[in-house]
Design a protein around this motif. Sequence first.
Motif, PDB file in Angstrom:
ATOM      1  N   PHE A 243      -4.899  -1.807  -8.851  1.00 33.41           N
ATOM      2  CA  PHE A 243      -3.838  -0.827  -8.633  1.00 33.41           C
ATOM      3  C   PHE A 243      -4.526   0.519  -8.461  1.00 33.41           C
ATOM      4  N   TYR A 244      -4.160   1.284  -7.458  1.00 30.38           N
ATOM      5  CA  TYR A 244      -4.754   2.617  -7.333  1.00 30.38           C
ATOM      6  C   TYR A 244      -3.726   3.620  -6.837  1.00 30.38           C
ATOM      7  N   LEU A 245      -4.079   4.886  -7.086  1.00 35.42           N
ATOM      8  CA  LEU A 245      -3.129   5.967  -6.893  1.00 35.42           C
ATOM      9  C   LEU A 245      -3.797   7.096  -6.122  1.00 35.42           C
ATOM     10  N   ASN A 246      -3.101   7.616  -5.109  1.00 36.15           N
ATOM     11  CA  ASN A 246      -3.628   8.769  -4.376  1.00 36.15           C
ATOM     12  C   ASN A 246      -3.478  10.041  -5.200  1.00 36.15           C
ATOM     13  N   THR A 247      -4.253  11.071  -4.823  1.00 33.44           N
ATOM     14  CA  THR A 247      -4.092  12.363  -5.482  1.00 33.44           C
ATOM     15  C   THR A 247      -2.654  12.848  -5.291  1.00 33.44           C
ATOM     16  N   PHE A 248      -2.144  13.569  -6.303  1.00 37.65           N
ATOM     17  CA  PHE A 248      -0.773  14.083  -6.230  1.00 37.65           C
ATOM     18  C   PHE A 248      -0.703  15.402  -5.455  1.00 37.65           C
ATOM     19  N   HIS A 249      -1.835  16.101  -5.358  1.00 42.73           N
ATOM     20  CA  HIS A 249      -1.804  17.436  -4.744  1.00 42.73           C
ATOM     21  C   HIS A 249      -1.778  17.337  -3.228  1.00 42.73           C
ATOM     22  N   VAL A 250      -0.751  17.916  -2.635  1.00 44.35           N
ATOM     23  CA  VAL A 250      -0.598  17.782  -1.183  1.00 44.35           C
ATOM     24  C   VAL A 250      -1.786  18.429  -0.465  1.00 44.35           C
TER      25      VAL A 250
ATOM     26  N   ILE B 174       0.865  -1.182   0.000  1.00 46.97           N
ATOM     27  CA  ILE B 174       0.000   0.000   0.000  1.00 46.97           C
ATOM     28  C   ILE B 174       0.901   1.231   0.000  1.00 46.97           C
ATOM     29  N   GLY B 175       0.435   2.277  -0.673  1.00 52.06           N
ATOM     30  CA  GLY B 175       1.207   3.511  -0.758  1.00 52.06           C
ATOM     31  C   GLY B 175       0.523   4.599   0.039  1.00 52.06           C
ATOM     32  N   LEU B 176       1.219   5.135   1.034  1.00 55.20           N
ATOM     33  CA  LEU B 176       0.659   6.207   1.861  1.00 55.20           C
ATOM     34  C   LEU B 176       1.198   7.552   1.383  1.00 55.20           C
ATOM     35  N   GLY B 177       0.387   8.598   1.521  1.00 53.59           N
ATOM     36  CA  GLY B 177       0.854   9.940   1.182  1.00 53.59           C
ATOM     37  C   GLY B 177       0.402  10.373  -0.199  1.00 53.59           C
ATOM     38  N   ALA B 178       0.636  11.667  -0.494  1.00 53.70           N
ATOM     39  CA  ALA B 178       0.238  12.210  -1.801  1.00 53.70           C
ATOM     40  C   ALA B 178       1.017  11.477  -2.883  1.00 53.70           C
ATOM     41  N   SER B 179       0.314  10.974  -3.882  1.00 53.27           N
ATOM     42  CA  SER B 179       0.845  10.193  -5.021  1.00 53.27           C
ATOM     43  C   SER B 179       1.238   8.761  -4.660  1.00 53.27           C
TER      44      SER B 179
ATOM     45  N   TRP C 237       1.612  10.478 -14.367  1.00 50.59           N
ATOM     46  CA  TRP C 237       2.075  11.498 -13.432  1.00 50.59           C
ATOM     47  C   TRP C 237       1.771  12.896 -13.954  1.00 50.59           C
ATOM     48  N   ASP C 238       1.948  13.093 -15.255  1.00 48.19           N
ATOM     49  CA  ASP C 238       1.693  14.410 -15.832  1.00 48.19           C
ATOM     50  C   ASP C 238       0.216  14.770 -15.628  1.00 48.19           C
ATOM     51  N   ASN C 239      -0.688  13.837 -15.957  1.00 50.09           N
ATOM     52  CA  ASN C 239      -2.130  14.080 -15.763  1.00 50.09           C
ATOM     53  C   ASN C 239      -2.449  14.330 -14.304  1.00 50.09           C
ATOM     54  N   SER C 240      -1.855  13.515 -13.432  1.00 50.84           N
ATOM     55  CA  SER C 240      -2.172  13.619 -12.013  1.00 50.84           C
ATOM     56  C   SER C 240      -1.625  14.898 -11.391  1.00 50.84           C
ATOM     57  N   LYS C 241      -0.538  15.412 -11.974  1.00 55.35           N
ATOM     58  CA  LYS C 241       0.006  16.666 -11.454  1.00 55.35           C
ATOM     59  C   LYS C 241      -0.870  17.832 -11.872  1.00 55.35           C
TER      60      LYS C 241
END
Length: 428
Positions: free
Chosen positions: A305-312, A291-296, A414-418
């Motif tokens: 597979f899932y991804l957190n928002t990149f924006h802090v 599991i991935g914790l934190g922004a992104s 990453w580009d889209n998510s940023k």
Amino acid sequence: MLKDCIRSNLRRLLTKEKSMVLERRIPFLEESFEGIEELGIYLHIPFCEQICPYCPYNKEIYHSDLAERYTKAVKREINFYSDLVGNKPVTSLYIGGGTPTTMLYNGLEEILTHVFKSFNMQCDIHMESHPNHLSSDNLNTIISMGINHLSTGVEALQDRHLKFLKRPYTVEGVKALVERAVSKDFKCVNADFIFALPKQTCSEVEQAGHALVEMGVDQVAAYPLFIFPYTRMGEMASNNNYRISSLLKRRKMLGILERIFYEAGFRRTSVWAFTRPGVPKYCSVTVPLYIGLGASGGSYLKDVFYLNTFHVAEYNNALEEGRMPIALSLDLTENMQMASWLYWRIYETRFRKEDFKKRFGKDFNRIYGRLVKLLSFLGFLKDDEDQIVLSDKGAYWLHVLEDLFSLDYVSKLWDNSKQDPWPTEVAL
Ligand SMILES: C[S@@+](CC[C@H](N)C(=O)[O-])C[C@H]1O[C@@H](n2cnc3c(N)ncnc32)[C@H](O)[C@@H]1O
Ligand code: SF4
């Protein structure tokens, strides 16, 4: 165009999927955790003191008040997971960034204490750091937190290349800092090194390779410079029309580094990493599910597979409002799971066929026997009945494949998510 065609055909061959689309959706996590025996945790610290022009990672300039909010948000995210994970052993913890050492005295210890309180931790801790943070006091603090594997971004060992990369230290300075880390009681000290820089010569790479060995590091992760279109260097490259180094130049430089590290007794432990004998390798993901914790933070749980928002700020807001910060999800078919398992195990340079059977309940040779035969005929792999081992030639070609696939996927995602904290969908 040709790249796109090869990419889509290879993807179809391996995953049987025409396209892969990540969607704005929070997966049903209870089911995904069922049947998982052990897992890893990745914690992302998205802060740096300055932004390097080539760096694709999710980061922003460190501010103490933002780090304080972030600490609270990460603790809330941990609370979301603690029931789901229950007593399952956590067998890998990796703290990456950004620069995790920006939070050394502002939140990191609090987060680690919460991780250890919330999960059944049965592992060492790996962490990335910036060389300028490696004072004796900081190193002692890092060790006192139980972090026993440390990585730092040396990046180059000629002042003109450090200047090009805008790294805020000199060769002499960084050598002293890394040697200090090596003298402390870590199980493994890893140095990141970037080669195939513009105008870099083979003899400079050779000199840097020897210097890394002499500095006494336990592991070197040597990456060729990748130019991501959405970074400052990507913009500069397209404006000034300067090109990424040729595959041939990268092959030659990687060959020089391989020779130096093998002569010094190091072994290859991943496509890019070389480790001293008897030292446990420093590595971001040591178990297939995490599991991935934190922004992104990205999570990989068998069938999703899932991804957190990149924006802090959005990450903080979501958790303050009691929402999960998950932005995008992709359900993984069995073919996708098997293809990604194979890719990452080969990336680590060796795996046992029996582990495939354990994970998927299928005979490895029946699924991938023909592909492995072809790859071993071409000299990319060695098929030792029970074990598959990647050759140096194979490592280089995996890099070509990485160039073709993952960097493109990473760039798009990453580009889209940023640009958008909550994208509706991203098609890979
Ligand atoms: C998160 S950073 C390392 C930790 C710390 N922030 C620092 O800069 O020292 C991860 C590593 O990825 C590598 N890296 C970053 N951007 C890269 C690029 N465009 N091409 C190749 N390697 C890159 C660098 O070696 C860098 O040290
Ligand atoms: S290379 Fe390291 S310090 Fe530079 S921007 Fe990336 S994460 Fe930050």
